[in-house]
Design a protein around this motif. Structure first.
Motif, short mmCIF file in Angstrom:
data_model
loop_
_atom_site.label_atom_id
_atom_site.label_comp_id
_atom_site.label_asym_id
_atom_site.label_seq_id
_atom_site.Cartn_x
_atom_site.Cartn_y
_atom_site.Cartn_z
N ALA A 167 -3.55 4.95 7.96
CA ALA A 167 -4.88 4.50 8.39
C ALA A 167 -5.34 3.31 7.56
O ALA A 167 -5.91 2.34 8.09
CB ALA A 167 -5.88 5.65 8.30
N LEU A 168 -5.11 3.38 6.25
CA LEU A 168 -5.53 2.29 5.37
C LEU A 168 -4.76 1.00 5.66
O LEU A 168 -5.34 -0.10 5.62
CB LEU A 168 -5.34 2.68 3.91
CG LEU A 168 -6.41 3.61 3.31
CD1 LEU A 168 -6.00 4.03 1.92
CD2 LEU A 168 -7.75 2.89 3.27
N VAL A 169 -3.48 1.12 5.92
CA VAL A 169 -2.69 -0.06 6.25
C VAL A 169 -3.24 -0.73 7.51
O VAL A 169 -3.46 -1.95 7.54
CB VAL A 169 -1.20 0.29 6.43
CG1 VAL A 169 -0.44 -0.87 7.08
CG2 VAL A 169 -0.56 0.63 5.09
N VAL A 212 -8.66 -5.39 -3.33
CA VAL A 212 -9.85 -4.57 -3.10
C VAL A 212 -9.48 -3.11 -2.87
O VAL A 212 -10.08 -2.19 -3.43
CB VAL A 212 -10.65 -5.12 -1.90
CG1 VAL A 212 -11.75 -4.14 -1.49
CG2 VAL A 212 -11.26 -6.47 -2.24
N VAL A 213 -8.45 -2.88 -2.05
CA VAL A 213 -8.02 -1.51 -1.76
C VAL A 213 -7.47 -0.84 -3.01
O VAL A 213 -7.81 0.31 -3.32
CB VAL A 213 -6.95 -1.50 -0.64
CG1 VAL A 213 -6.40 -0.08 -0.45
CG2 VAL A 213 -7.54 -2.01 0.67
N ALA A 214 -6.63 -1.54 -3.76
CA ALA A 214 -6.02 -0.96 -4.95
C ALA A 214 -7.05 -0.63 -6.02
O ALA A 214 -6.98 0.41 -6.68
CB ALA A 214 -4.96 -1.91 -5.52
N ILE A 215 -8.03 -1.52 -6.19
CA ILE A 215 -9.05 -1.29 -7.21
C ILE A 215 -9.98 -0.14 -6.81
O ILE A 215 -10.39 0.68 -7.65
CB ILE A 215 -9.86 -2.58 -7.45
CG1 ILE A 215 -8.97 -3.64 -8.11
CG2 ILE A 215 -11.09 -2.31 -8.32
CD1 ILE A 215 -9.59 -5.03 -8.16
N GLY A 260 -7.76 -2.20 -12.68
CA GLY A 260 -6.94 -1.35 -11.84
C GLY A 260 -6.24 -2.06 -10.69
O GLY A 260 -5.76 -1.41 -9.76
N GLY A 261 -6.19 -3.38 -10.75
CA GLY A 261 -5.52 -4.13 -9.69
C GLY A 261 -4.08 -4.45 -10.06
O GLY A 261 -3.52 -3.93 -11.02
N LEU A 278 0.81 -1.22 0.00
CA LEU A 278 0.00 0.00 0.00
C LEU A 278 0.84 1.26 0.00
O LEU A 278 0.46 2.27 -0.62
CB LEU A 278 -0.96 -0.01 1.20
CG LEU A 278 -2.08 -1.04 1.13
CD1 LEU A 278 -3.08 -0.84 2.27
CD2 LEU A 278 -2.80 -1.01 -0.22
N VAL A 279 1.99 1.24 0.65
CA VAL A 279 2.83 2.45 0.59
C VAL A 279 3.44 2.59 -0.80
O VAL A 279 3.68 3.71 -1.27
CB VAL A 279 3.91 2.42 1.69
CG1 VAL A 279 5.05 1.46 1.36
CG2 VAL A 279 4.49 3.82 1.89
#
Length: 317
Positions: free
Chosen positions: A103-105, A141-144, A288-289, A91-92
């Motif tokens: 927060a997302l991590v 899911v987060v990346a998309i 977008g993944g 994610l970073v």
């Protein structure tokens, strides 16, 4: 009060602290503390942000599992932390360094911990580990979804593969030896050859067999990608090697007994993971993944599920 009683709290504290490097090491199936510490050094060599966010993910996953009452024998050897490590690093890489990413991590790793237990329950009758599947699901899911949220995606652009700016399939010597080490480093999303070398040293500290399996598998992934005509820049970045590395380690004595037939089976698995990489990449590019470690997860599940029907193969342990 006995000496054992005096040292017990300290031993418990040390054991708790060591779950963090063990969690990092378990990304490559290694619970060796020194291997985990070397892996952390490798992440810092790549960039402080990968190390810090990776450790944040490991810590969050470990603490979440403990608070939810997961078995300590799994927590203590790092099995509840390694998916968190990968979530933090991924994610970073995709979202950059900011408080929203922090927060997302944390949120994503908590979800990953819950999903890990759920998937373990579903897969238990088939005697299949979850591997990095929880990380793959949550990070995908987060990346998309990230581009739909302005506060998450603000000022951020997609991360194109190296071949986007350097197309061509003619692999040079530079691509070959860089790709060999990067295949090991890309397990942690690292594309500097010297970082991959540090990871390989860390594996050798745990087991020379594991290090050899990683090295051979990285080379297999690289050569399979080249033979099929993959972009040379992507090969040099290790994008066709890291899923082969994980598959090779998993099938070479970790989950499959190490025998001559088993070694050939592991090599076929490593080649299959490399061959599957392009298909998974194209599939996720449309939404977008990212490829992540999906090829490793899918191939290794299939190869382990098939073992009971092959008389010359047996599961480890």
């Amino acid at each position: 009060m006995s000496d054992a009683d005096d040292t017990s709290p300290r031993k418990q504290l040390i054991d708790s602290a060591l779950t963090i490097p063990r969690g990092v090491g378990q990304v490559d199936f290694q619970s060796n503390v020194w291997t985990g510490l070397i892996f952390i050094v490798a992440l810092f060599a790549g960039s402080w942000k990968f190390a810090v966010f990776g450790l944040l993910g490991t810590l969050t996953g470990t603490v979440t599992a403990y608070l939810l009452g997961a078995a300590w024998d799994k927590i203590s050897i790092g099995l509840e932390g390694f998916c968190g490590t990968l979530v933090g690093v991924a994610l970073v890489l995709y979202l950059g360094v900011n408080w929203m990413t922090v927060a997302l991590v944390i949120g994503a790793v908590v979800a990953t911990s819950v999903l890990t237990s759920a998937m373990a329950t579903v897969l238990a009758p088939y005697d299949l580990p979850t591997f990095t599947a929880p990380f793959c699901v949550v990070t995908s899911v987060v990346a998309i979804g990230a581009p739909s949220y302005a506060r998450v995606w603000a000022g951020h652009t997609d991360t194109p593969p190296p071949s986007a700016s350097d197309p061509g399939t003619a692999m040079s010597w530079h691509d070959l030896w860089h790709g060999f080490f990067n295949g090991v480093g890309q397990v942690f999303f690292q594309d500097e050859w010297y970082v991959g070398l540090i990871f390989l040293i860390g594996l050798a500290v745990a087991s020379r067999i594991v290090a050899a399996a990683a090295a051979v598998s990285s080379l297999i992934g690289l050569l399979v990608g080249w033979w099929l005509g993959a972009q040379a820049a992507d090969l040099g970045a290790g994008l066709y090697g890291y899923n082969s590395v994980l598959t090779g380690i998993a099938l070479t004595g970790t989950f499959l007994a190490l025998t001559p037939v088993g070694a050939v089976y592991a090599a076929i698995g490593a080649a299959s993971a490399a061959a599957l990489t392009a298909g998974i990449t194209v599939l996720f590019d449309t939404v977008g993944g990212h490829t992540l470690t999906w090829p490793f997860v899918l191939v290794t599940w299939v190869f382990l599920a098939a073992v009971p029907l092959f008389s010359r193969l047996r599961r480890a342990g």
